[in-house]
Design a protein around this motif. Sequence first.
Motif, mmCIF file in Angstrom:
data_model
loop_
_atom_site.group_PDB
_atom_site.id
_atom_site.type_symbol
_atom_site.label_atom_id
_atom_site.label_comp_id
_atom_site.label_asym_id
_atom_site.label_seq_id
_atom_site.Cartn_x
_atom_site.Cartn_y
_atom_site.Cartn_z
ATOM 1 N N GLY A 189 50.192 22.701 67.798
ATOM 2 C CA GLY A 189 51.059 23.047 68.773
ATOM 3 C C GLY A 189 50.841 22.561 70.170
ATOM 4 N N MET A 190 49.625 21.829 70.041
ATOM 5 C CA MET A 190 48.976 21.479 71.540
ATOM 6 C C MET A 190 48.647 19.995 71.607
ATOM 7 S SD MET A 190 48.716 24.470 73.114
ATOM 8 C CE MET A 190 47.626 24.245 74.323
ATOM 9 N N GLU A 191 48.571 19.507 72.825
ATOM 10 C CA GLU A 191 48.436 18.142 72.744
ATOM 11 C C GLU A 191 47.082 17.701 72.504
ATOM 12 O OE1 GLU A 191 49.308 20.334 75.228
ATOM 13 O OE2 GLU A 191 48.570 19.657 77.417
ATOM 14 N N LEU A 192 46.668 16.459 72.317
ATOM 15 C CA LEU A 192 45.260 16.252 72.019
ATOM 16 C C LEU A 192 44.520 16.080 73.335
ATOM 17 C CD1 LEU A 192 47.208 14.608 69.537
ATOM 18 C CD2 LEU A 192 45.032 13.044 69.441
ATOM 19 N N HIS A 216 44.197 0.453 75.020
ATOM 20 C CA HIS A 216 45.081 1.618 74.928
ATOM 21 C C HIS A 216 45.946 1.992 73.555
ATOM 22 C CE1 HIS A 216 45.055 1.276 79.465
ATOM 23 N NE2 HIS A 216 44.641 2.392 79.105
ATOM 24 N N TYR A 230 38.720 13.323 69.975
ATOM 25 C CA TYR A 230 39.565 14.344 70.331
ATOM 26 C C TYR A 230 39.801 15.711 69.804
ATOM 27 C CZ TYR A 230 42.451 10.326 72.678
ATOM 28 O OH TYR A 230 42.898 9.311 73.488
ATOM 29 N N LEU A 250 44.369 8.725 77.333
ATOM 30 C CA LEU A 250 45.816 8.730 76.839
ATOM 31 C C LEU A 250 46.223 10.292 77.003
ATOM 32 C CD1 LEU A 250 46.087 6.681 73.497
ATOM 33 C CD2 LEU A 250 47.244 6.370 75.647
ATOM 34 N N LYS A 259 52.609 19.793 83.397
ATOM 35 C CA LYS A 259 52.054 18.763 82.534
ATOM 36 C C LYS A 259 52.560 17.423 82.663
ATOM 37 C CE LYS A 259 50.987 21.893 78.306
ATOM 38 N NZ LYS A 259 51.514 22.219 77.202
ATOM 39 N N PRO A 279 46.974 10.546 64.014
ATOM 40 C CA PRO A 279 48.182 10.231 64.326
ATOM 41 C C PRO A 279 48.036 8.477 64.171
ATOM 42 C CG PRO A 279 47.351 11.452 66.124
ATOM 43 C CD PRO A 279 46.121 11.322 65.027
ATOM 44 N N PHE A 325 43.645 6.078 64.704
ATOM 45 C CA PHE A 325 42.770 7.370 64.655
ATOM 46 C C PHE A 325 42.265 7.405 63.121
ATOM 47 C CE2 PHE A 325 43.483 9.852 68.181
ATOM 48 C CZ PHE A 325 44.581 9.415 69.097
ATOM 49 N N GLY A 326 41.414 8.372 62.940
ATOM 50 C CA GLY A 326 41.035 8.711 61.607
ATOM 51 C C GLY A 326 41.683 9.687 61.171
ATOM 52 N N TYR A 356 53.254 8.072 68.971
ATOM 53 C CA TYR A 356 52.451 7.917 67.606
ATOM 54 C C TYR A 356 53.130 8.913 66.634
ATOM 55 C CZ TYR A 356 48.244 6.184 69.736
ATOM 56 O OH TYR A 356 47.347 5.143 70.249
ATOM 57 N N LEU A 373 54.462 12.131 68.468
ATOM 58 C CA LEU A 373 53.665 12.287 69.688
ATOM 59 C C LEU A 373 53.925 11.193 70.876
ATOM 60 C CD1 LEU A 373 51.257 12.917 67.304
ATOM 61 C CD2 LEU A 373 50.580 14.410 69.300
ATOM 62 N N GLN A 419 52.362 11.319 63.433
ATOM 63 C CA GLN A 419 51.557 12.104 62.754
ATOM 64 C C GLN A 419 51.940 12.844 61.489
ATOM 65 O OE1 GLN A 419 49.076 14.938 64.829
ATOM 66 N NE2 GLN A 419 47.313 14.728 64.005
ATOM 67 N N MET A 446 53.543 5.082 74.745
ATOM 68 C CA MET A 446 53.475 4.781 73.143
ATOM 69 C C MET A 446 54.046 6.025 72.452
ATOM 70 S SD MET A 446 49.512 3.879 74.211
ATOM 71 C CE MET A 446 49.113 2.596 72.986
ATOM 72 N N PHE A 478 48.694 12.896 76.329
ATOM 73 C CA PHE A 478 49.676 13.066 75.141
ATOM 74 C C PHE A 478 50.553 14.101 75.430
ATOM 75 C CE2 PHE A 478 48.262 10.342 71.330
ATOM 76 C CZ PHE A 478 47.065 10.160 71.799
ATOM 77 N N GLY A 479 51.996 14.008 74.682
ATOM 78 C CA GLY A 479 52.748 15.288 74.689
ATOM 79 C C GLY A 479 52.177 16.130 73.579
ATOM 80 N N THR A 480 52.951 17.106 73.497
ATOM 81 C CA THR A 480 52.302 18.161 72.372
ATOM 82 C C THR A 480 53.001 17.796 70.814
ATOM 83 O OG1 THR A 480 54.656 19.467 72.838
ATOM 84 C CG2 THR A 480 52.286 20.487 73.813
ATOM 85 N N GLN A 529 45.006 2.925 70.485
ATOM 86 C CA GLN A 529 44.031 3.787 69.595
ATOM 87 C C GLN A 529 44.456 3.885 68.159
ATOM 88 O OE1 GLN A 529 42.657 7.112 71.891
ATOM 89 N NE2 GLN A 529 42.263 5.778 73.775
#
Lengths: 114, 111
Positions: free
Chosen positions: A40-43, A101, A35, B99, B2, B44, A105-106, B36, B88, B38, B34, B101-103, A103
């Motif tokens: 401020g932005m989505e993944l 689903h 990803y 997936l 979105k 996350p 993350f590193g 998450y 998130l 972060q 879901m 995601f929201g911001t 997931q």
Amino acid sequence: EADIYQTPRYLVIGTGKKITLECSQTMGHDKMYWYQQDPGMELHLIHYSYGVNSTEKGDLSSESTVSRIRTEHFPLTLESARPSHTSQYLCASSEFGRGSHEQYFGPGTRLTVT
Amino acid sequence: QKEVEQDPGPLSVPEGAIVSLNCTYSNSAFQYFMWYRQYSRKGPELLMYTYSSGNKEDGRFTAQVDKSSKYISLFIRDSQPSDSATYLCAAPLFGNEKLTFGTGTRLTIIP
């Protein structure tokens, strides 16, 4: 301990250089993902893999490439880095099937291209 | 529009307060959801997921889904400074690797 690792954590590099971001997992997962995340932005999903020798492009167009020669290893390569590639890159993995689903993350690689 | 919308915040609340984090979604095909968490400079981590409408509780955290209004919430009771993070929401499409995601909402718990 099962985990997912990314190296380097931070990288500052000049325009035009070739770079490889490393991702390894000891979770025993078949699926792996890359990803891109900007502040401020989505993944955004840029690449994913179902298993060895499987790679697919994600939603976000990316000039990067990936390979999956070993189950636990999913490196991402930029042949010629540009300032527009400056971002955080996150690797993730998941099980195959119903748990796919969920997931994991590193810690991410924060890339700056000057 | 979105597919998953989330107020980015930032949101600051005093320690011990109940926190409410919210997302809306537009795609009726989303079947489960879901949350998450972060932390700064980290990836996350999956906090909770919920499949159906209603509530799911895990310790101080409660996830709530209202499919009729396409609204999902995460409540944090007795908030702690260690809860300070970006939260998130995310939703998968069945049969899809993606997936959405929201911001993310950046939350700060003030001691």
